[in-house]
Design an enzyme around this catalytic site. Structure first.
Site, PDB file in Angstrom:
ATOM      1  CB  THR A 167      23.942 -31.934   3.466  1.00  0.00           C
ATOM      2  OG1 THR A 167      24.772 -32.936   4.030  1.00  0.00           O
ATOM      3  CG2 THR A 167      23.451 -31.037   4.558  1.00  0.00           C
ATOM      4  CB  THR A 168      24.774 -36.500   0.586  1.00  0.00           C
ATOM      5  OG1 THR A 168      25.646 -36.267   1.682  1.00  0.00           O
ATOM      6  CG2 THR A 168      25.570 -36.949  -0.600  1.00  0.00           C
TER       7      THR A 168
ATOM      8  CG  ASP B  12      28.248 -33.119   6.183  1.00  0.00           C
ATOM      9  OD1 ASP B  12      27.150 -33.675   6.344  1.00  0.00           O
ATOM     10  OD2 ASP B  12      28.404 -31.893   6.227  1.00  0.00           O
TER      11      ASP B  12
ATOM     12  CG  ASP C 231      25.250 -34.473   9.702  1.00  0.00           C
ATOM     13  OD1 ASP C 231      25.543 -33.275   9.820  1.00  0.00           O
ATOM     14  OD2 ASP C 231      25.312 -35.099   8.641  1.00  0.00           O
TER      15      ASP C 231
HETATM   16  P1  ADP Z   1      22.992 -37.261   3.817  1.00  0.00           P
HETATM   17  O1  ADP Z   1      24.082 -36.245   3.858  1.00  0.00           O
HETATM   18  O2  ADP Z   1      21.992 -36.969   2.752  1.00  0.00           O
HETATM   19  O3  ADP Z   1      22.385 -37.551   5.133  1.00  0.00           O
HETATM   20  P2  ADP Z   1      24.129 -39.868   4.039  1.00  0.00           P
HETATM   21  O4  ADP Z   1      25.455 -40.261   3.485  1.00  0.00           O
HETATM   22  O5  ADP Z   1      23.978 -39.690   5.495  1.00  0.00           O
HETATM   23  O6  ADP Z   1      23.690 -38.576   3.274  1.00  0.00           O
HETATM   24  O7  ADP Z   1      23.092 -40.965   3.526  1.00  0.00           O
HETATM   25  C1  ADP Z   1      21.764 -40.925   3.892  1.00  0.00           C
HETATM   26  C2  ADP Z   1      20.991 -41.994   3.165  1.00  0.00           C
HETATM   27  O8  ADP Z   1      21.446 -43.285   3.542  1.00  0.00           O
HETATM   28  C3  ADP Z   1      19.540 -41.903   3.544  1.00  0.00           C
HETATM   29  O9  ADP Z   1      18.758 -42.075   2.399  1.00  0.00           O
HETATM   30  C4  ADP Z   1      19.380 -43.071   4.507  1.00  0.00           C
HETATM   31  O10 ADP Z   1      18.070 -43.552   4.490  1.00  0.00           O
HETATM   32  C5  ADP Z   1      20.353 -44.068   3.977  1.00  0.00           C
HETATM   33  N1  ADP Z   1      20.821 -45.007   5.002  1.00  0.00           N
HETATM   34  C6  ADP Z   1      21.502 -44.721   6.128  1.00  0.00           C
HETATM   35  N2  ADP Z   1      21.762 -45.850   6.838  1.00  0.00           N
HETATM   36  C7  ADP Z   1      21.243 -46.867   6.136  1.00  0.00           C
HETATM   37  C8  ADP Z   1      21.194 -48.292   6.333  1.00  0.00           C
HETATM   38  N3  ADP Z   1      21.726 -48.862   7.388  1.00  0.00           N
HETATM   39  N4  ADP Z   1      20.577 -49.040   5.395  1.00  0.00           N
HETATM   40  C9  ADP Z   1      20.041 -48.462   4.300  1.00  0.00           C
HETATM   41  N5  ADP Z   1      20.060 -47.144   4.060  1.00  0.00           N
HETATM   42  C10 ADP Z   1      20.644 -46.340   4.958  1.00  0.00           C
HETATM   43 MG    MG Z   2      23.129 -38.355   6.810  1.00  0.00          MG
END
Ligand code: ADP
Ligand code: MG
Length: 535
Positions: free
Chosen positions: A102-103, A69, A400
């Protein structure tokens, strides 16, 4: 060092060190700041997306945290640099408002800074860059609205909500049982949601964890779970139709507050004193029984003698329950917290269908389940897991997911994930740049390029060739006029994120763009950094 006098004749000292303060001006200052911001973004970049890496952080006192996270990683990193702190703050505000993304927000800001640096080197004034970014961010903001879709759900059709929570969880360590956790999160949010006012009070969802068992054993309890047990092992383990007295006052004979001297010189005197104390407590127990309580939950403790008496008089009790838990118990059971013992009355009792004590493993660990409460609008998510780190990370991931579900109840617009929304915005912003005649158009174009950072990072983290993948997807978006094409991180076989059911909330994505632009603008406007010299 020199002594000087001000206009009123008061002396003051001029320190030579003042001159030795380190100071960065102009372009140097901006470059140094950009470098600091980008350094932070670089760390988070590899954690983005479903195939993102996790970070292991050790705190000064040796605690280890493993997390994916963004907000937590930055929170735990001990950053010194003021600009880096701004990035931490950025991630925190996304966490505070939205809870997810958040990332992404930090990666986005880092990429905006990277593009800004190039513009500055080409001699464009930072303010023009900032203005161009502002214009571009508004275009992207509006464009997101255009490509967003409404999605319908109701108390009996929770599948869409579950799907969104699954997208959030798919990038976390716990993605092994994302389906189960997503369902739990959605049910919990719906249990406490006020669908008419479109409001969710997440405080009513208590997240509790206990080491042991499997992640799959994580459950949702329509009631409260307290990490406490009955004060005496021989008290009943299960109480049906419990009437609960919730006390925040001491449940024992009063202790003298100021210093008193009690002279006890005979055995008789001692015995009367003892007898009196016992009687006092006996009366308290009787009073509880008179108002109809079948269970007493106390904030304070009572001694072993009192404990024995309670057992003897058949009044189960729980001691040392925390204030937050007491409040939740009161809300759930419809009871009132009683701060003064004299005020205890039948209508202040809380009611619960079942109160039971459950033990775990081979240890003496026991927890108290309060279920079938009068007011069902307080629920508990009870997490099980192999170790403490896992449970803590599950808590953060669930947070989240809960936030995402809440955001959807507040506003049911969604945009598709996997970088598709960013690519679509990038195309739109790029097109808009041509309509701007001034210098800003360079900044607007750079903004469009910066938006590509998210799909690039997603592709890179999934082991795909980043540039090739991005160009292919972008071309496909333009050719098919389909804003839902994104990066196929999990190798499902289709680029269409709508088919893959990967979506995020519209407000979350919009907030990301706004916050990232704001921080970058702040950083760009700093042209003088004065820091104390090292002694
Ligand atoms: P954050 O803390 O920003 O939410 P995450 O590690 O949760 O970071 O990553 C979120 C990103 O990953 C978003 O851009 C989301 O659209 C993408 N994402 C999540 N699941 C998938 C998936 N199954 N296929 C493609 N992209 C994905
Ligand atoms: Mg996320």
């Amino acid at each position: 060092m020199a002594l000087a006098f001000d206009e009123y004749g008061r002396p003051f000292i001029i320190l030579k060190e003042q001159e030795r303060k380190s100071r960065l001006r102009g372009l140097d200052a901006q470059k140094a700041n950009i470098a600091a911001g980008r350094a932070v973004a670089r760390i988070l970049r590899t954690s983005l997306g479903p195939k993102g890496m996790d970070k292991m952080l050790q705190s000064p006192d040796g605690d280890v945290i493993i997390t994916n996270d963004g907000a937590t990683i930055l929170e735990q990193m001990d950053v010194d640099n003021q600009i880096a702190k701004l990035m931490v703050e950025l991630s925190r505000s996304q966490d505070y408002e939205i809870g997810d993304g958040t990332t992404g927000v930090v990666v986005m800001a880092g990429s905006l800074l990277e593009q800004a640096e190039k513009l500055l080197e080409r001699g464009i004034h930072p303010l023009r860059v900032a203005e161009g970014y502002e214009v571009a961010s508004r275009i992207a903001f509006d464009h997101l609205e255009k490509i967003s879709q409404k999605f319908e759900f109701g108390p009996d059709n929770i599948e869409p909500l579950v799907q969104t929570c699954m997208t959030t969880l798919s990038s976390k360590i716990v993605n092994r049982c994302k389906r189960a956790l997503a369902e739990i999160a959605v049910k919990a949010v719906l249990a406490v949601a006020d669908l008419e006012r479109k409001d969710v009070n997440l405080d009513l969802i208590k997240v509790e964890g206990k080491v042991g068992g499997k992640l799959e054993d994580t459950e949702l309890i329509y009631g409260i779970v307290v990490d406490k047990d009955m004060s005496h092992p021989q008290m009943p383990k299960r109480i049906e139709d419990a009437n609960i007295a919730i006390l925040t006052c001491p449940f024992e004979p009063p202790k003298p507050k100021t210093k008193h001297k009690v002279d006890i010189d005979t055995v008789e005197k001692f015995q009367t004193l003892r007898e009196q104390e016992r009687k006092y407590f006996d009366d308290m127990v009787q009073k509880c029984k008179d108002v109809g309580a079948t269970l007493v939950i106390c904030q304070w403790g009572f001694d072993d003698e009192a404990n024995h008496l309670l057992m003897h008089r058949n009044l189960p009790a729980v001691r040392w329950v925390g204030g937050v838990e007491l409040e939740l118990i009161a809300i759930a059971t419809g009871g009132r917290i009683v701060p003064r013992f004299q005020e205890l009355s039948p209508e202040k009792l809380g009611r619960a269908g079942i109160v039971r004590e459950k033990s775990f493993g081979t240890t003496k660990d026991r927890m108290l389940y309060i279920e079938q409460c009068a007011n069902s609008r307080a629920v508990t998510i009870f997490i099980r897991g192999g170790n403490k780190m896992m449970i803590e990370e599950t808590k953060r991931s669930l947070h989240d997911a809960l936030c995402v579900a809440r955001n959807l109840i507040r506003n049911n617009s969604i945009v598709y994930g996997g970088g598709s929304a960013e690519i679509s915005c990038s195309v739109a912003v790029e097109a808009a740049a041509d309509r701007h005649p001034g210098v800003e158009q360079y900044a607007i174009r750079s903004f469009a390029e910066a938006l590509d950072a998210i799909p690039l990072a997603l592709a890179e983290n999934s082991g795909l060739p980043p540039i090739d993948t991005l160009t292919a997807v972008k071309a496909q978006q333009i050719k098919e006029n389909n804003p839902f094409c994104g990066i196929d991180c999990n190798d499902v076989g289709t680029n269409d994120m709508k088919e893959q059911n990967v979506f995020e909330t519209l407000i979350g994505k919009q907030q990301q763009i706004l916050l990232a632009t704001q921080v970058v603008k702040i950083i760009l406007k700093i042209d003088d950094v004065i820091s104390p010299s090292e002694y």
